[in-house]
Write an enzyme that holds these catalytic residues in place. Structure first.
Site, PDB file in Angstrom:
ATOM      1  N   GLU A   1       0.705  -1.204  -0.211  1.00 50.23           N
ATOM      2  CA  GLU A   1      -0.091   0.051   0.351  1.00 50.23           C
ATOM      3  C   GLU A   1       0.433   1.392   0.209  1.00 50.23           C
ATOM      4  O   GLU A   1       2.195   1.151   0.460  1.00 50.23           O
ATOM      5  CB  GLU A   1      -1.184   0.028   1.206  1.00 50.23           C
ATOM      6  CG  GLU A   1      -1.922  -1.205   1.539  1.00 50.23           C
ATOM      7  CD  GLU A   1      -2.615  -1.200   2.333  1.00 50.23           C
ATOM      8  OE1 GLU A   1      -2.181  -0.728   3.141  1.00 50.23           O
ATOM      9  OE2 GLU A   1      -3.672  -2.207   2.619  1.00 50.23           O
TER      10      GLU A   1
ATOM     11  N   ARG B   1      -6.388   7.091 -23.782  1.00 54.06           N
ATOM     12  CA  ARG B   1      -7.397   6.112 -25.206  1.00 54.06           C
ATOM     13  C   ARG B   1      -8.894   5.529 -25.119  1.00 54.06           C
ATOM     14  O   ARG B   1      -8.932   4.588 -25.661  1.00 54.06           O
ATOM     15  CB  ARG B   1      -6.164   5.023 -25.768  1.00 54.06           C
ATOM     16  CG  ARG B   1      -4.922   6.201 -26.386  1.00 54.06           C
ATOM     17  CD  ARG B   1      -4.012   5.390 -26.490  1.00 54.06           C
ATOM     18  NE  ARG B   1      -3.334   4.625 -25.939  1.00 54.06           N
ATOM     19  CZ  ARG B   1      -2.275   4.738 -25.983  1.00 54.06           C
ATOM     20  NH1 ARG B   1      -1.947   3.788 -27.202  1.00 54.06           N
ATOM     21  NH2 ARG B   1      -1.486   3.464 -24.402  1.00 54.06           N
TER      22      ARG B   1
ATOM     23  N   LYS C   1      -5.523   4.638 -41.710  1.00 54.00           N
ATOM     24  CA  LYS C   1      -5.989   3.295 -41.417  1.00 54.00           C
ATOM     25  C   LYS C   1      -7.009   2.434 -40.508  1.00 54.00           C
ATOM     26  O   LYS C   1      -8.114   3.858 -40.562  1.00 54.00           O
ATOM     27  CB  LYS C   1      -4.330   3.540 -40.383  1.00 54.00           C
ATOM     28  CG  LYS C   1      -4.374   4.128 -39.093  1.00 54.00           C
ATOM     29  CD  LYS C   1      -4.186   3.766 -38.177  1.00 54.00           C
ATOM     30  CE  LYS C   1      -4.019   4.652 -36.834  1.00 54.00           C
ATOM     31  NZ  LYS C   1      -3.139   5.160 -35.336  1.00 54.00           N
TER      32      LYS C   1
ATOM     33  N   ARG D   1      -8.740  -0.177 -37.186  1.00 52.89           N
ATOM     34  CA  ARG D   1      -8.309  -0.586 -36.293  1.00 52.89           C
ATOM     35  C   ARG D   1      -9.466  -1.565 -35.961  1.00 52.89           C
ATOM     36  O   ARG D   1     -10.141  -1.405 -35.542  1.00 52.89           O
ATOM     37  CB  ARG D   1      -7.783  -0.043 -34.318  1.00 52.89           C
ATOM     38  CG  ARG D   1      -6.935   1.851 -34.900  1.00 52.89           C
ATOM     39  CD  ARG D   1      -7.016   1.954 -33.112  1.00 52.89           C
ATOM     40  NE  ARG D   1      -5.318   2.566 -33.555  1.00 52.89           N
ATOM     41  CZ  ARG D   1      -4.330   2.337 -33.172  1.00 52.89           C
ATOM     42  NH1 ARG D   1      -4.327   0.912 -32.704  1.00 52.89           N
ATOM     43  NH2 ARG D   1      -3.054   3.097 -32.549  1.00 52.89           N
TER      44      ARG D   1
ATOM     45  N   ASP E   1       2.693  12.335 -33.958  1.00 51.76           N
ATOM     46  CA  ASP E   1       2.054  11.630 -32.941  1.00 51.76           C
ATOM     47  C   ASP E   1       1.623  12.084 -31.771  1.00 51.76           C
ATOM     48  O   ASP E   1       3.526  13.062 -32.081  1.00 51.76           O
ATOM     49  CB  ASP E   1       1.766  10.124 -33.401  1.00 51.76           C
ATOM     50  CG  ASP E   1       0.218   9.764 -33.567  1.00 51.76           C
ATOM     51  OD1 ASP E   1      -0.237  10.719 -33.080  1.00 51.76           O
ATOM     52  OD2 ASP E   1       0.163   8.576 -33.498  1.00 51.76           O
TER      53      ASP E   1
ATOM     54  N   THR F   1       2.875   1.094 -28.606  1.00 51.25           N
ATOM     55  CA  THR F   1       3.636  -0.177 -28.950  1.00 51.25           C
ATOM     56  C   THR F   1       5.115   0.078 -29.998  1.00 51.25           C
ATOM     57  O   THR F   1       5.291  -0.868 -30.786  1.00 51.25           O
ATOM     58  CB  THR F   1       3.428  -1.151 -29.312  1.00 51.25           C
ATOM     59  OG1 THR F   1       1.331  -1.199 -30.205  1.00 51.25           O
ATOM     60  CG2 THR F   1       2.148  -1.199 -27.768  1.00 51.25           C
TER      61      THR F   1
ATOM     62  N   GLY G   1       3.280   0.351 -33.146  1.00 49.48           N
ATOM     63  CA  GLY G   1       2.311   0.110 -35.035  1.00 49.48           C
ATOM     64  C   GLY G   1       2.429   1.003 -35.216  1.00 49.48           C
ATOM     65  O   GLY G   1       2.518   0.266 -36.700  1.00 49.48           O
TER      66      GLY G   1
END
Length: 312
Positions: free
Chosen positions: A40, A97, A193, A195, A219, A224, A226
């Site tokens: 904790e 996100r 693109k 998803r 961006d 990741t 990708g």
């Protein structure tokens, strides 16, 4: 505010916190932020904050949930110690996100986090480049939303490139890429693109000519990697001369840094809203600091001056 300025920090990004107080020429507030034997979080302020204008710096990066709990408990401690005003300084806002439902029976985690911060005691929030600007509306307290794109664009401009294309890796990044283009120069290209699944990106097409020219992919987050790497491969196929990338938040989850190291990308520029992982190969990554920007915003909030004037 008549109260004195005091700044505290959690353990998520101590280097950035020290850089901020260094610019402000004020000491970092003394506080114990550690863990009990059962895991904790333990917080104890070692300074009097009664009547003060307190800023708590904590980036909500990995370990995300641990850093969130640290921030919430520090806010609660400051509130119970009778601070006059409390500002949560969150260079990287986690769960951004997850700001909408994409399927049935899903939470809106970014809204939940906003509620938790307010309940814990935050009177206002200072953050940088929210993934979805609509998250500002999740709060019932003031949100000062800074932009780091000018820092990235100014640095890229100093490279002295004369013929380059600013590339938006998807439709959602077009506004940010266009601001970068207006500040750094060059033309604009947009990649489309889709998803098909969480953290899975599939490139469809690109609008714009990059053949024989340098390209910079812009961006807000590299997670990741990708999206970034698929965009880089497409740019190489279309004949780009050199490929760069610029992003505000370098999450670099999983094997992202290794994948970038092996990619055709020449250099990746990120800010220090998130500390780079320890012991990772970062030859291709250059980190720019947001400490002066945050320090100026903190002082302006403390003195009740305009924040929007920073971006005119």
């Amino acid at each position: 505010m008549d109260g004195r300025l005091q700044i505290f920090a959690g353990n998520s990004n101590p280097r950035l916190a020290q850089a901020i107080v260094g610019v402000l020429e004020t000491p970092l507030g003394r506080a114990e932020v550690s863990s009990w034997s059962d895991g904790e979080t333990r917080v104890r302020l070692e300074e009097n904050v009664r009547g003060s204008d307190v800023f708590v710096i904590q980036s909500l990066c990995t370990p995300v949930n641990q850093n969130i709990m640290e921030l919430l408990i520090i806010l609660d401690a400051v509130k119970r110690a009778s601070a006059a005003r409390i500002t949560a300084v969150i260079p990287y806002y986690a769960y951004a996100r997850q700001e909408k439902k994409t399927a049935g029976r899903e939470p809106i985690s970014a809204k939940l986090l906003a509620n938790l911060l307010t309940t814990a005691g935050a009177d206002r929030v200072l953050t940088i480049d929210l993934h979805a600007p609509a998250i500002e509306g999740f709060f019932d307290i003031p949100v000062d939303h800074l932009r780091a794109t000018p820092i990235l664009a100014a640095h890229f401009r100093r490279l002295g490139l004369t013929d380059f294309v600013v590339v938006s890796p998807d439709a959602g990044a077009v506004v940010r890429a266009d601001e970068f283009r207006r500040r750094a120069g060059g033309s604009l290209a947009i990649i489309s693109k889709k998803r098909p699944g969480p953290e899975v990106a599939e490139v469809l097409e690109m609008v714009g000519d990059v053949a024989g020219r340098d390209a910079v992919i812009v961006d807000d987050i590299i997670a990741t990697g990708g999206t970034l790497l698929q965009a880089a491969e497409l740019l190489r196929e279309r004949g780009a001369r050199r490929i760069f990338a610029a992003a505000v938040h370098g999450v670099f989850a999983g094997q992202a840094l290794e994948r970038i190291q092996a990619s055709p990308i020449e250099k990746v520029f990120v800010t220090d809203t998130i500390p780079l992982p320890e012991g990772m190969c970062t030859d291709k990554v250059e980190v720019l600091t947001v400490a002066p920007l945050l320090a100026e915003a903190i002082m302006r909030i403390h003195k009740d001056l305009s924040i929007s004037a920073l971006f005119t």
